[in-house]
Design an enzyme around this catalytic site. Structure first.
Site, PDB file in Angstrom:
ATOM      1  N   GLY A  46       1.254  -0.841  -0.321  1.00  0.00           N
ATOM      2  CA  GLY A  46       0.045   0.397   0.138  1.00  0.00           C
ATOM      3  C   GLY A  46       1.013   1.661   0.355  1.00  0.00           C
ATOM      4  N   CYS A  78       5.932  -5.190   0.526  1.00  0.00           N
ATOM      5  CA  CYS A  78       6.235  -4.128  -0.378  1.00  0.00           C
ATOM      6  C   CYS A  78       5.744  -2.988   0.945  1.00  0.00           C
ATOM      7  CB  CYS A  78       5.318  -3.867  -1.481  1.00  0.00           C
ATOM      8  SG  CYS A  78       5.423  -2.726  -2.769  1.00  0.00           S
ATOM      9  N   ILE A 142       4.458  -2.976  -7.882  1.00  0.00           N
ATOM     10  CA  ILE A 142       4.382  -1.666  -7.903  1.00  0.00           C
ATOM     11  C   ILE A 142       4.429  -0.719  -7.051  1.00  0.00           C
ATOM     12  CG2 ILE A 142       1.918  -0.993  -7.558  1.00  0.00           C
ATOM     13  CD1 ILE A 142       1.220  -3.480  -7.787  1.00  0.00           C
ATOM     14  N   ARG A 143       5.592   0.155  -7.684  1.00  0.00           N
ATOM     15  CA  ARG A 143       5.930   0.795  -6.681  1.00  0.00           C
ATOM     16  C   ARG A 143       7.145   0.511  -5.875  1.00  0.00           C
ATOM     17  NH1 ARG A 143       5.106   6.255  -5.056  1.00  0.00           N
ATOM     18  NH2 ARG A 143       3.959   5.933  -3.668  1.00  0.00           N
ATOM     19  N   HIS A 179       4.322  -7.708  -4.826  1.00  0.00           N
ATOM     20  CA  HIS A 179       3.236  -8.819  -3.855  1.00  0.00           C
ATOM     21  C   HIS A 179       2.794 -10.128  -4.193  1.00  0.00           C
ATOM     22  CE1 HIS A 179       1.508  -4.394  -3.057  1.00  0.00           C
ATOM     23  NE2 HIS A 179       2.196  -4.281  -4.031  1.00  0.00           N
ATOM     24  N   GLU A 181      -0.307 -11.558  -3.730  1.00  0.00           N
ATOM     25  CA  GLU A 181      -1.288 -12.085  -3.237  1.00  0.00           C
ATOM     26  C   GLU A 181      -1.765 -11.575  -4.289  1.00  0.00           C
ATOM     27  OE1 GLU A 181       0.829  -9.533  -1.898  1.00  0.00           O
ATOM     28  OE2 GLU A 181      -0.594  -7.569  -2.237  1.00  0.00           O
TER      29      GLU A 181
HETATM   30  N1  GLN Z   1       5.515   2.975  -3.064  1.00  0.00           N
HETATM   31  C1  GLN Z   1       4.696   2.638  -1.119  1.00  0.00           C
HETATM   32  C2  GLN Z   1       5.654   3.281  -0.398  1.00  0.00           C
HETATM   33  O1  GLN Z   1       7.247   3.783  -0.676  1.00  0.00           O
HETATM   34  C3  GLN Z   1       5.058   0.895  -1.405  1.00  0.00           C
HETATM   35  C4  GLN Z   1       4.404   0.729  -3.123  1.00  0.00           C
HETATM   36  C5  GLN Z   1       3.368  -0.606  -2.547  1.00  0.00           C
HETATM   37  O2  GLN Z   1       3.782  -1.178  -1.814  1.00  0.00           O
HETATM   38  N2  GLN Z   1       3.057  -1.616  -3.632  1.00  0.00           N
HETATM   39  O3  GLN Z   1       5.269   3.263   0.973  1.00  0.00           O
END
Ligand code: GLN
Length: 197
Positions: A46, A78, A142-143, A179, A181
């Site tokens: 997240g 993440c 994701i990022r 991720h 999940e």
């Molecule tokens: N970019 C988010 C952060 O720095 C992490 C992204 C993710 O959990 N997919 O918290």
């Protein structure tokens, strides 16, 4: 076995579904007392600053830290990996410390692969989870953060082709940049459940 998933923000529902598919009791955690009878906890992906801020408001940071220090399995995916890390390298020009559980002996770099548009998927070799199934693990980034450095007690579980560390374990703590999940491969969840046994 009862596993909690921190359900303040981010991809918690997908973790719950994966755990239930594996036949485990899975509960959403929003309050400190919900941590009490758990056999393990997942901190989902997240936005780590948001998760940290809400967790602080709800008085969750300290009890999660205690749980981790007592040896209960805790897995950060993440953003959750960022929340678990002892060291979060500076993000941009920000000098603000984000609130963290800060128990795992790793240094993470947030948003290490660039912006949202630089999100990517790749197949990883994760020997620890291979069991009888030798196939690679399809990983969604994701990022995502990466692990810039790990302490002596930390086992590296997966790297990208350029040697970037994206999964690691330190005793009862598990961290993945990606991720697991969001795909239908249950091997990492099963690995975590084995840690909780
Ligand atoms: N970019 C988010 C952060 O720095 C992490 C992204 C993710 O959990 N997919 O918290």
């Amino acid at each position: 076995m009862k596993i909690g998933v921190l359900a303040l923000q981010g991809a918690f529902i997908e973790h719950i579904q994966m755990l239930r598919t594996l036949g485990v009791e899975a509960v959403e955690v929003r309050l400190p007392e919900q941590l009490r009878d758990l056999d393990g906890l997942i901190i989902p992906g997240g936005e780590s600053t948001t998760i940290g801020k809400i967790a602080t408001q709800y008085g969750l940071i300290e009890p999660i830290r205690e749980m981790a220090l007592q040896g209960k399995p805790v897995w950060g995916t993440c953003a959750g990996m960022i929340v678990l890390a002892k060291d979060v390298g500076m993000t941009g020009h920000s000098t603000m410390r984000q609130p963290l559980v800060g128990v795992m002996d790793v240094r993470v770099k947030r948003n290490a692969f660039g912006r949202q548009v630089d999100s990517f998927e790749t197949d990883l070799d994760i020997p620890e989870i291979n069991n009888d199934n030798q196939s690679k693990f399809h990983a969604v980034f994701i990022r995502a953060p990466l692990l810039e450095a790990v302490g002596p007690g930390v086992q590296v579980l997966a790297k990208l082709d350029d040697d970037t560390i994206v999964a690691a374990r330190q005793d009862n703590l598990l961290a993945t940049s990606f991720h697991p999940e969001l795909t239908h491969d249950p091997r990492l969840h099963r690995y975590f459940l084995n840690m909780a046994k």
